[in-house]
Structures are given as structure tokens and as C-alpha cells.
Design an enzyme around this catalytic site. Sequence first.
Site, PDB file in Angstrom:
ATOM      1  N   SER A 242      30.597  -3.609  42.806  1.00 55.53           N
ATOM      2  CA  SER A 242      30.969  -4.666  43.746  1.00 55.53           C
ATOM      3  C   SER A 242      31.132  -4.119  45.154  1.00 55.53           C
ATOM      4  O   SER A 242      32.151  -4.324  45.802  1.00 55.53           O
ATOM      5  CB  SER A 242      32.238  -5.391  43.288  1.00 55.53           C
ATOM      6  N   SER A 280      27.002  -3.322  39.308  1.00 54.26           N
ATOM      7  CA  SER A 280      27.364  -3.135  40.710  1.00 54.26           C
ATOM      8  C   SER A 280      27.045  -4.398  41.495  1.00 54.26           C
ATOM      9  O   SER A 280      25.891  -4.677  41.805  1.00 54.26           O
ATOM     10  CB  SER A 280      26.601  -1.941  41.303  1.00 54.26           C
ATOM     11  N   ASP A 282      26.619  -6.132  44.735  1.00 52.37           N
ATOM     12  CA  ASP A 282      26.331  -5.612  46.085  1.00 52.37           C
ATOM     13  C   ASP A 282      26.260  -6.781  47.049  1.00 52.37           C
ATOM     14  O   ASP A 282      25.311  -7.573  47.024  1.00 52.37           O
ATOM     15  CB  ASP A 282      25.013  -4.838  46.068  1.00 52.37           C
TER      16      ASP A 282
END
Length: 352
Positions: A242, A280, A282
Site C-alpha cells: 500500500s 502491494s 500502489d
Amino acid sequence: MNATAPRPPCSAGRPRARDLGLGVGDLPTGAHNALTDVPGMRVGHATLVDAPRVHSGVTAIVPDGVSPARPLPAGVFAGNGYGKLLGATQLAELGAVETPVLLTSTLSAFRVADALVGWLLERPGNEDVRSLNPVVGECNDGLLSDIRARPVRAEHVHAALETASGGPVAEGCVGAGTGTTALGFKAGVGTSSRRVPVAGREVTVGVLVQANFGGTLRVSGRTVTPADVGLPAPETGPDRGSCMVVTATDAPLDARQLTRLARRSVYALARVGAGYGHGSGDYGLALGTRPLGQPAGPAVLSDDRLDPLFVAVLDAVEEAVLNSLLTATTTTGPHGDTRHPLPAAPLLALLR
């Protein structure tokens, strides 16, 4: 547990990338090489440390005068939407931000949003407000902090907001970056800025990164692992990133164009080796400084004049990530996991 709002230019006196001759690109920086070089932008941190159990916090990005009655143009881009960017749908729909932008830990994001709403409702001029869209981003700091404790409270949010200021911005293990990791190293908050000539005038682009993502670090085109600079190799695990990148500019842009800047800010993570893993999230968020509907000032730039701003964002994000890795400090979490910052001397020796 101690809550602090540090204001040094970097954590523990550690050098930034530019101090080591590793500045990125040819454009000049602003006075502080920070998001706060953009006129009207302030940054504040509240840092929570109760070692080894808690390494967490909150970072506040506060544009002067932003409110429900005075929204600013904004754009958002999700490179990978595995994250909790609260307020994103209204921001994308209306192209506007009406609150400060706060960054924190994943499971603290909801308490932080509630505290931001409460703080704003108490501000003068908001007595008749019936709706608010708090914007809160997050990174998962669960490797180095007891994330389930949700340690960030209203008083910490208020401290970050009320101590937000211009000038140098603390980097590394502060605020929302206290417990984050990236590319096998201890990371944290990083920031950078660029001055850009556009349409006969100079504008400023500033970025702030909450770095927390997987991949293999690249510096000046060379891959750099912890082993390459004399550090123990960390145990591998799933990406829980994140990563948040916030960009601000005083260039006269509309929300659509700011979304284009936000998109480039996420692309820029690839320059330093981001793996963009499944876990993740992004996110890029870009803010303008001219209130929506304000008639005075230069006209919105045409799209064919945006290329220098794109370059500025790419360069500034790359350098901000390097700053986050260099200015962090070694941190051990509640389960014995340790991450070390990027060490300056071995890095320079490797690059030579």
C-alpha cells in the site's frame, strides 16, 4: 508510549540522496527539496514508538485553507488497488479534495479518518457542515509494529495536524513511515521537489512518499541488495505494501491533468525497483493549490505543456524513495524481525 512531532530535515542526522551526489535528474530542487516547497503546503508528523512492540504513527499533509467550502483540485490513481485509500471514490468523481490528506498504518486508517472528521467539524467556519470526505491513505507496518493494536488515536491525529508546518520535512522513521519497509531495507517517509519552467513562469512540484513495497532496489541503474552493502538478507515474505505517493503543485492544472501526474508518481516507483506485487497497493494522489472556481490567476495549462511536469514527478519520486531508505534507522519489531536502512558509505563504494 511516546508521541512526538519531530522537525529535523532527516532522521538521526543521516544524509539524504543529494548529500551523497545521488540527486536525480537535471531540474533544480526547491529550497528544502521537500513537498513544502510548494507554496501553501505544510507537513506534520506524530510518531509512536514503544519498542519493540509499536513503531507507527500518522503524517498530515495540510494545504493552507483547504475545507469543504474551499476544495482544491485533485486527482488519484491506483496502480494496484489492494489498499485502503479512504475517500478515493468521491475524490475521483468530483476531482476535488476538501480535507487535509493523512497517512497512517492499515488498521489505524479508520480511526484516523474519524479523528480527522471530528477535528474538521470543530474548525471555525464548519459549523454548518453536514458532509465530509476525509482522505486517508495507509501502509501495512505489521512486520515491525503490532498492527492489531491500532495505536494511532485522535490525539495523535490532532498533533500531526496542528504541528504541520512549512520548511524542512522530517524523513525516515517518523509519522506514517515509522514502521514501514521497502525493497529489503528499512524505509519510511521521503520527500523531494523540483522547480519547473512552464509557459514563461516557474512552478514547483513536490512529492512525499510513504515507502512500503517489495522488489529489488536500483540506484543509478544498478541493483542493490542488502547483501551488496554488507547487511543481512531479510527473510522473504508476501508484499504488504500500500505504497502512498502524494504530489502537490502550484502549476495551474485541472483535476484530469492532476490525475495524469498521480499516474506518473506510481510509474516512478519502477525506477527504484518496485515489484508491484499482488499485496502491494500502489496509490498516487496529486493536489493543486488553486481553489476550485477561483477566477484569478493563469489559465489552465494545455496538455502539450505537461511533459516537464511529468519529468519532475518521475525524478522527485525516485529521489524521495532513496531519501526514505537513507534517512531511516534500524528497527526491530515485536516478532524479532529487523530491517536496516540503506547505508551511505557501502552504497557509494558499491556504485564506484
